[in-house]
Design a protein around this motif. Structure first.
Motif, mmCIF file in Angstrom:
data_model
loop_
_atom_site.group_PDB
_atom_site.id
_atom_site.type_symbol
_atom_site.label_atom_id
_atom_site.label_comp_id
_atom_site.label_asym_id
_atom_site.label_seq_id
_atom_site.Cartn_x
_atom_site.Cartn_y
_atom_site.Cartn_z
ATOM 1 N N ARG A 112 0.817 -1.203 0.000
ATOM 2 C CA ARG A 112 0.000 0.000 0.000
ATOM 3 C C ARG A 112 0.859 1.265 0.000
ATOM 4 N NH1 ARG A 112 -5.115 -0.077 0.432
ATOM 5 N NH2 ARG A 112 -5.115 -2.208 1.235
ATOM 6 N N THR A 113 0.358 2.294 -0.687
ATOM 7 C CA THR A 113 1.033 3.589 -0.725
ATOM 8 C C THR A 113 1.063 4.219 0.660
ATOM 9 O OG1 THR A 113 0.382 3.989 -3.025
ATOM 10 C CG2 THR A 113 0.928 5.920 -1.693
ATOM 11 N N ASP A 161 -1.221 9.555 -8.242
ATOM 12 C CA ASP A 161 -2.481 9.480 -7.518
ATOM 13 C C ASP A 161 -2.290 8.853 -6.143
ATOM 14 O OD1 ASP A 161 -3.835 10.601 -9.635
ATOM 15 O OD2 ASP A 161 -4.416 8.683 -10.508
ATOM 16 N N ALA A 162 -3.008 9.369 -5.175
ATOM 17 C CA ALA A 162 -3.036 8.817 -3.825
ATOM 18 C C ALA A 162 -4.413 9.115 -3.250
ATOM 19 C CB ALA A 162 -1.940 9.418 -2.949
ATOM 20 N N GLU A 206 -4.961 -1.404 -8.701
ATOM 21 C CA GLU A 206 -3.926 -0.389 -8.522
ATOM 22 C C GLU A 206 -4.461 0.786 -7.705
ATOM 23 O OE1 GLU A 206 -0.891 2.388 -11.207
ATOM 24 O OE2 GLU A 206 -2.305 1.027 -12.173
ATOM 25 N N SER A 221 -4.618 -0.121 -4.033
ATOM 26 C CA SER A 221 -3.302 -0.124 -3.402
ATOM 27 C C SER A 221 -2.807 1.283 -3.066
ATOM 28 C CB SER A 221 -2.278 -0.810 -4.314
ATOM 29 O OG SER A 221 -2.006 -0.017 -5.460
ATOM 30 N N LYS A 222 -3.424 2.293 -3.683
ATOM 31 C CA LYS A 222 -3.013 3.680 -3.448
ATOM 32 C C LYS A 222 -3.883 4.381 -2.406
ATOM 33 C CE LYS A 222 -0.911 4.281 -7.995
ATOM 34 N NZ LYS A 222 -0.937 5.015 -9.287
ATOM 35 N N SER A 224 -4.236 5.240 1.081
ATOM 36 C CA SER A 224 -3.222 5.259 2.138
ATOM 37 C C SER A 224 -3.800 5.178 3.540
ATOM 38 C CB SER A 224 -2.364 6.523 2.021
ATOM 39 O OG SER A 224 -3.148 7.679 2.246
ATOM 40 N N ASN A 242 -9.197 11.513 -4.255
ATOM 41 C CA ASN A 242 -7.870 11.534 -4.856
ATOM 42 C C ASN A 242 -7.166 12.805 -4.387
ATOM 43 O OD1 ASN A 242 -5.591 11.753 -6.535
ATOM 44 N ND2 ASN A 242 -6.645 10.795 -8.261
#
Length: 463
Positions: free
Chosen positions: A15-16, A191-192, A235, A238-239, A241, A446
């Motif tokens: 993970r981010t 991106d997060a 994806e 996974s971003k 946080s 985002n």
């Protein structure tokens, strides 16, 4: 495709992680706030309004002088002269017939007089505004909309006093927003995301909590990547946080009151409903904390102080989740943090819900959130209709400093969002986070683009 299947079946994602700073110090009640006085709760709230007025007077004066180019003089309410144009500074007082009143409630209980029945909104066409400074109060008329304000807002108004003792408003000046420092760029390479959820509202009853628990189980599996339909969604997952839980994890209920009012010998083999509620919250946190960082805010019904600012819930209430202490942040309400260079500010929604109640149906949740930033105050209606700690020398709910990039409120009817264009050229995302129990919906933001996505975790009926 094979790699995606392996990642999804493993239940683990890399993970981010983002830079994080909790900036909620001003909402933490310390000995300084209480001034080490055991009698601090006996204070009157007049001093809080005076502090608020004093804090905004300097910036309002500068803004008014700039707007009127020095051609309109300042006047106190005491020195007003009939038909002479000037500008005055003070605190808005919204006079409403259906405004909640402790005195009227007590009179109603004693049978002395009937209390007007108020619905969801208590605004009437007969409501009107007044402006009050340190010494006097005057009724406002003219180009000012009663529905655009609540009690406690500090403004400067330009106009003149008429023969009927009403101040005829021609223009309104609000406290200017601070300009962001140019040395604070957003530190995001791509991106997060942050996931917002609020209003789990556990009741301690299996029948009522079942759907929430099933939806949370679906959310857990989704965050593990098990329910991702393609690589793009995996994806994005996974971003994500962190999760921000914006209050009301425990439902507001009268069950505990009934339990506490029973004779002790009748309840010695029973468990208080609130115990089961907290246990369900602990279970939720225990399953999510190993996956992702969680910021847990308190709200109405949660086991902490009732008055704003609400203090972090104690970790001893969550013995299982506390084993992942580095992934579980117990924070205040209101809550402010910096994540990936973005400033987030928000509440569990008490302030927003109360301000909506004081206005007509024309005003939406996002309108009130935008007004909060214009007024430079999170809940000017406190302490008038929202309970807060009786501060004497400060008002922590003022929005002084850099405006937030994201301003959110939890426990609302539905997910709503829009971008507010600020006078400094910056943008703030206004976010109304829905009750999860009522909607099974979480909001995903985002941080790079401030786009908002709704993620539903509705559990279908089993045939």
């Amino acid at each position: 495709m094979k790699l995606m299947d392996e990642e999804m079946s493993s239940g683990h994602l890399e993970r981010t992680t983002l830079p994080y700073k909790n900036s909620s110090d001003r909402f933490v009640l310390t000995n300084h706030a209480a001034e080490n006085e055991p009698t601090c709760y006996r204070r009157q709230f007049a001093s809080l309004y005076n502090v608020r007025l004093s804090a905004f007077t300097g910036s309002l004066t500068a803004a008014a002088e700039k707007k009127f180019k020095g051609k309109v003089p300042f006047s106190t309410l005491t020195d007003l002269k009939k038909e002479e144009k000037c500008y005055i500074i003070g605190v808005i007082v919204k006079q409403q017939k259906l405004r909640p009143s402790v005195l009227l409630e007590l009179a109603d209980e004693a049978g002395a007089q009937p209390q007007p029945v108020a619905g969801t909104r208590i605004a009437l066409e007969t409501d009107y505004l007044e402006l009050e400074d340190d010494n006097q109060i005057v009724r406002l008329g003219g180009k000012i909309n009663t529905d655009d304000f609540v009690t406690g807002v500090v403004v400067a108004v330009m106009g003149k006093e008429l023969d009927n003792d009403t101040f005829e408003v021609e223009e309104i000046v609000y406290p200017p927003m601070a300009t962001p420092a140019p040395s604070s760029p957003i530190q995001l390479q791509g991106d997060a995301f942050v996931l917002f959820v609020s209003g789990l509202s556990f009741t301690g009853k299996d029948g009522e909590d079942g759907n929430v628990l099933l939806s949370l189980l679906m959310m857990q599996r989704w965050l593990c990547g098990e329910l991702a339909t393609d690589r793009e969604e995996l994806e994005m997952i996974s971003k994500i946080s962190r999760i921000i839980v914006a209050g009301e994890s425990i439902a507001r209920s009268s069950e505990d009151r009934e339990f506490s009012e029973k004779a002790r010998y009748l309840t010695r083999k029973e468990t208080s409903p609130s115990v089961e509620c907290v246990r369900n919250v602990d279970q939720f946190l225990m399953h999510f904390a190993p996956l992702i960082t969680i910021d847990l805010m308190p709200g109405l019904g949660d086991p902490t102080n009732h008055m704003l600012p609400q203090q972090p819930m104690h970790k001893c209430m969550f013995p299982k989740a506390s084993k992942c202490a580095h992934m579980l942040n117990l924070v205040t309400n209101p809550y402010q943090a910096e994540i990936g260079g973005r400033t987030l500010l928000g509440t569990s929604g008490q302030n927003l819900s109360d301000m909506l109640r004081l206005c007509s149906e024309r005003r939406t949740a996002l309108d009130i959130l935008e007004s909060n930033l214009i007024w430079q105050h999170l809940c000017p209606n406190a302490p008038d209709t929202t309970d807060i700690f009786p501060f004497k020398f400060s008002d922590p709910f003022m929005i002084t400093g850099t405006p937030p990039d994201i301003y959110f409120a939890g426990n609302q009817k539905q997910l709503e969002h829009r971008i507010m264009e600020r006078p400094d050229g910056g943008k703030t995302l206004l976010l109304s986070v829905p009750s999860f129990k009522n909607t099974s919906t979480a909001a995903i933001v985002n941080l790079r683009t401030l786009e908002v996505f709704a993620q539903d975790f509705v559990v279908g009926e089993v045939e």
